[in-house]
Scaffold this motif. Sequence first.
Motif, mmCIF file in Angstrom:
data_model
loop_
_atom_site.group_PDB
_atom_site.id
_atom_site.type_symbol
_atom_site.label_atom_id
_atom_site.label_comp_id
_atom_site.label_asym_id
_atom_site.label_seq_id
_atom_site.Cartn_x
_atom_site.Cartn_y
_atom_site.Cartn_z
ATOM 1 N N SER A 1 0.769 -1.185 -0.005
ATOM 2 C CA SER A 1 -0.103 -0.053 -0.007
ATOM 3 C C SER A 1 0.867 1.227 0.014
ATOM 4 O O SER A 1 0.506 2.229 -0.598
ATOM 5 N N LYS A 2 1.919 1.065 0.684
ATOM 6 C CA LYS A 2 2.938 2.341 0.725
ATOM 7 C C LYS A 2 3.061 2.798 -0.718
ATOM 8 O O LYS A 2 3.250 3.958 -1.046
ATOM 9 N N GLU A 3 3.712 1.849 -1.561
ATOM 10 C CA GLU A 3 3.953 2.091 -2.810
ATOM 11 C C GLU A 3 2.995 2.793 -3.698
ATOM 12 O O GLU A 3 3.026 3.382 -4.570
ATOM 13 N N VAL A 4 1.843 2.147 -3.653
ATOM 14 C CA VAL A 4 0.587 2.546 -4.293
ATOM 15 C C VAL A 4 0.302 3.949 -3.895
ATOM 16 O O VAL A 4 0.359 4.773 -4.853
ATOM 17 N N TRP A 5 0.393 4.481 -2.665
ATOM 18 C CA TRP A 5 0.319 5.873 -2.375
ATOM 19 C C TRP A 5 1.312 6.731 -2.698
ATOM 20 O O TRP A 5 1.180 7.769 -3.230
ATOM 21 N N ARG A 6 2.376 6.019 -2.998
ATOM 22 C CA ARG A 6 3.763 7.011 -3.292
ATOM 23 C C ARG A 6 3.428 7.037 -4.896
ATOM 24 O O ARG A 6 3.575 8.380 -5.458
ATOM 25 N N TYR A 7 2.974 6.124 -5.655
ATOM 26 C CA TYR A 7 2.773 6.409 -7.004
ATOM 27 C C TYR A 7 1.535 7.174 -7.427
ATOM 28 O O TYR A 7 1.508 7.968 -8.379
ATOM 29 N N ALA A 8 0.813 7.529 -6.494
ATOM 30 C CA ALA A 8 -0.473 8.111 -6.449
ATOM 31 C C ALA A 8 0.017 9.686 -6.008
ATOM 32 O O ALA A 8 -0.749 10.542 -6.190
ATOM 33 N N GLY A 9 1.316 9.841 -5.472
ATOM 34 C CA GLY A 9 1.550 11.313 -5.173
ATOM 35 C C GLY A 9 1.658 11.312 -3.931
ATOM 36 O O GLY A 9 1.874 12.619 -3.246
ATOM 37 N N TYR A 10 1.345 10.507 -2.937
ATOM 38 C CA TYR A 10 1.232 10.700 -1.504
ATOM 39 C C TYR A 10 2.461 10.127 -0.622
ATOM 40 O O TYR A 10 2.467 8.760 -0.826
ATOM 41 N N SER A 11 3.503 10.788 -0.277
ATOM 42 C CA SER A 11 4.368 10.483 0.276
ATOM 43 C C SER A 11 4.539 10.025 1.767
ATOM 44 O O SER A 11 5.346 9.019 2.124
ATOM 45 N N GLY A 12 3.502 10.362 2.220
ATOM 46 C CA GLY A 12 3.366 10.103 3.682
ATOM 47 C C GLY A 12 2.030 9.669 4.007
ATOM 48 O O GLY A 12 0.921 10.613 4.210
ATOM 49 N N ILE A 13 1.580 8.461 4.318
ATOM 50 C CA ILE A 13 0.368 8.126 4.071
ATOM 51 C C ILE A 13 -0.505 8.645 5.532
ATOM 52 O O ILE A 13 -1.617 9.258 5.075
ATOM 53 N N ALA A 14 -0.037 8.287 6.486
ATOM 54 C CA ALA A 14 -0.775 8.869 7.775
ATOM 55 C C ALA A 14 -0.943 10.628 7.715
ATOM 56 O O ALA A 14 -2.253 10.887 8.101
ATOM 57 N N ALA A 15 0.081 11.221 7.116
ATOM 58 C CA ALA A 15 -0.308 12.711 7.187
ATOM 59 C C ALA A 15 -1.369 13.065 5.902
ATOM 60 O O ALA A 15 -1.614 14.268 6.096
ATOM 61 N N SER A 16 -1.357 12.456 4.955
ATOM 62 C CA SER A 16 -1.766 12.749 3.507
ATOM 63 C C SER A 16 -3.220 12.529 3.341
ATOM 64 O O SER A 16 -3.640 13.094 2.374
ATOM 65 N N VAL A 17 -3.382 11.316 3.945
ATOM 66 C CA VAL A 17 -4.602 10.471 3.227
ATOM 67 C C VAL A 17 -5.920 10.738 4.498
ATOM 68 O O VAL A 17 -5.562 10.179 5.575
ATOM 69 N N ASP A 18 -7.016 11.286 3.892
ATOM 70 C CA ASP A 18 -8.013 11.343 4.770
ATOM 71 C C ASP A 18 -8.995 10.157 4.859
ATOM 72 O O ASP A 18 -8.720 9.250 3.781
ATOM 73 N N SER A 19 -10.168 10.133 5.476
ATOM 74 C CA SER A 19 -10.677 8.739 5.743
ATOM 75 C C SER A 19 -11.396 8.607 4.430
ATOM 76 O O SER A 19 -11.814 7.547 4.011
ATOM 77 N N GLU A 20 -12.100 9.620 3.830
ATOM 78 C CA GLU A 20 -12.817 9.707 2.465
ATOM 79 C C GLU A 20 -11.858 8.896 1.585
ATOM 80 O O GLU A 20 -12.422 8.204 0.763
ATOM 81 N N LEU A 21 -10.576 9.263 1.330
ATOM 82 C CA LEU A 21 -9.641 8.897 0.268
ATOM 83 C C LEU A 21 -9.569 7.464 0.632
ATOM 84 O O LEU A 21 -9.292 6.702 -0.053
#
Length: 231
Positions: free
Chosen positions: A22-42
């Motif tokens: 999942s960390k790599e998926v988020w990185r490819y999507a442009g989110y380098s820090g999951i906890a800080a960048s992804v809200d509950s809706e996303l």
Amino acid sequence: MAENTIFIKKYSADDKRFEINSKEVWRYAGYSGIAASVDSELQKIYDQMIKELEGKFAYKVCYRRMEIEWSDDMPLLPFPSESKNLAKCLKGSNEIVIFAATIGLEIDRYIAKYQRLSSTKALLMQAYGAERVECLCDVFCSEIRDEAAKQGLSCSARFSPGYGDLPLEKQKDFFRLLDCNRQIGISLNESLLMTPSKSVTAIFGLGSCLGEKTGHKCSNCTKTDCEYKNK
């Protein structure tokens, strides 16, 4: 091993080696820090996507293993190449593995669908597809590395057309050598884009004194303007 033989590997989606990173998926999507960048809706959209695409991938690889010679510091490859970056990557190799990998067309259909319905979900699917095909390449290379180790050999990092000073036009040589369309259903258009889009071609070396240069790391690439580098 016959050098003219094109080998094919197919993998089950149930293979535990294909666990989602999942960390790599988020990185490819442009989110380098999951906890800080992804809200509950996303996160909810992400979870829905994973469920929707379950069982939709067809993991396939075709490859050839070939001996090579060297002239000064340049490898004599089965295609013309003046790439110093590739030569550096293959240094110490006396064999190469050239391969193509794809996860199939289904992901492209879903991306096209959600480009009309949800740009966010389409973006996440693009990222997920990128993570899946990279996972496939890692699994395949790991298998070859294990086989090579039994022969006292190690593997270089893998290198693809378009990296460093290896022109993207070399895709044509890879497709000629691997017969990608007939073997695993990858086609190449006049713009050098592959279909399915989540496909990769690459080459790596085998030798007895390569050290630990395996994998496909950002540090191996000379490209300085990549949005994913060092994330």
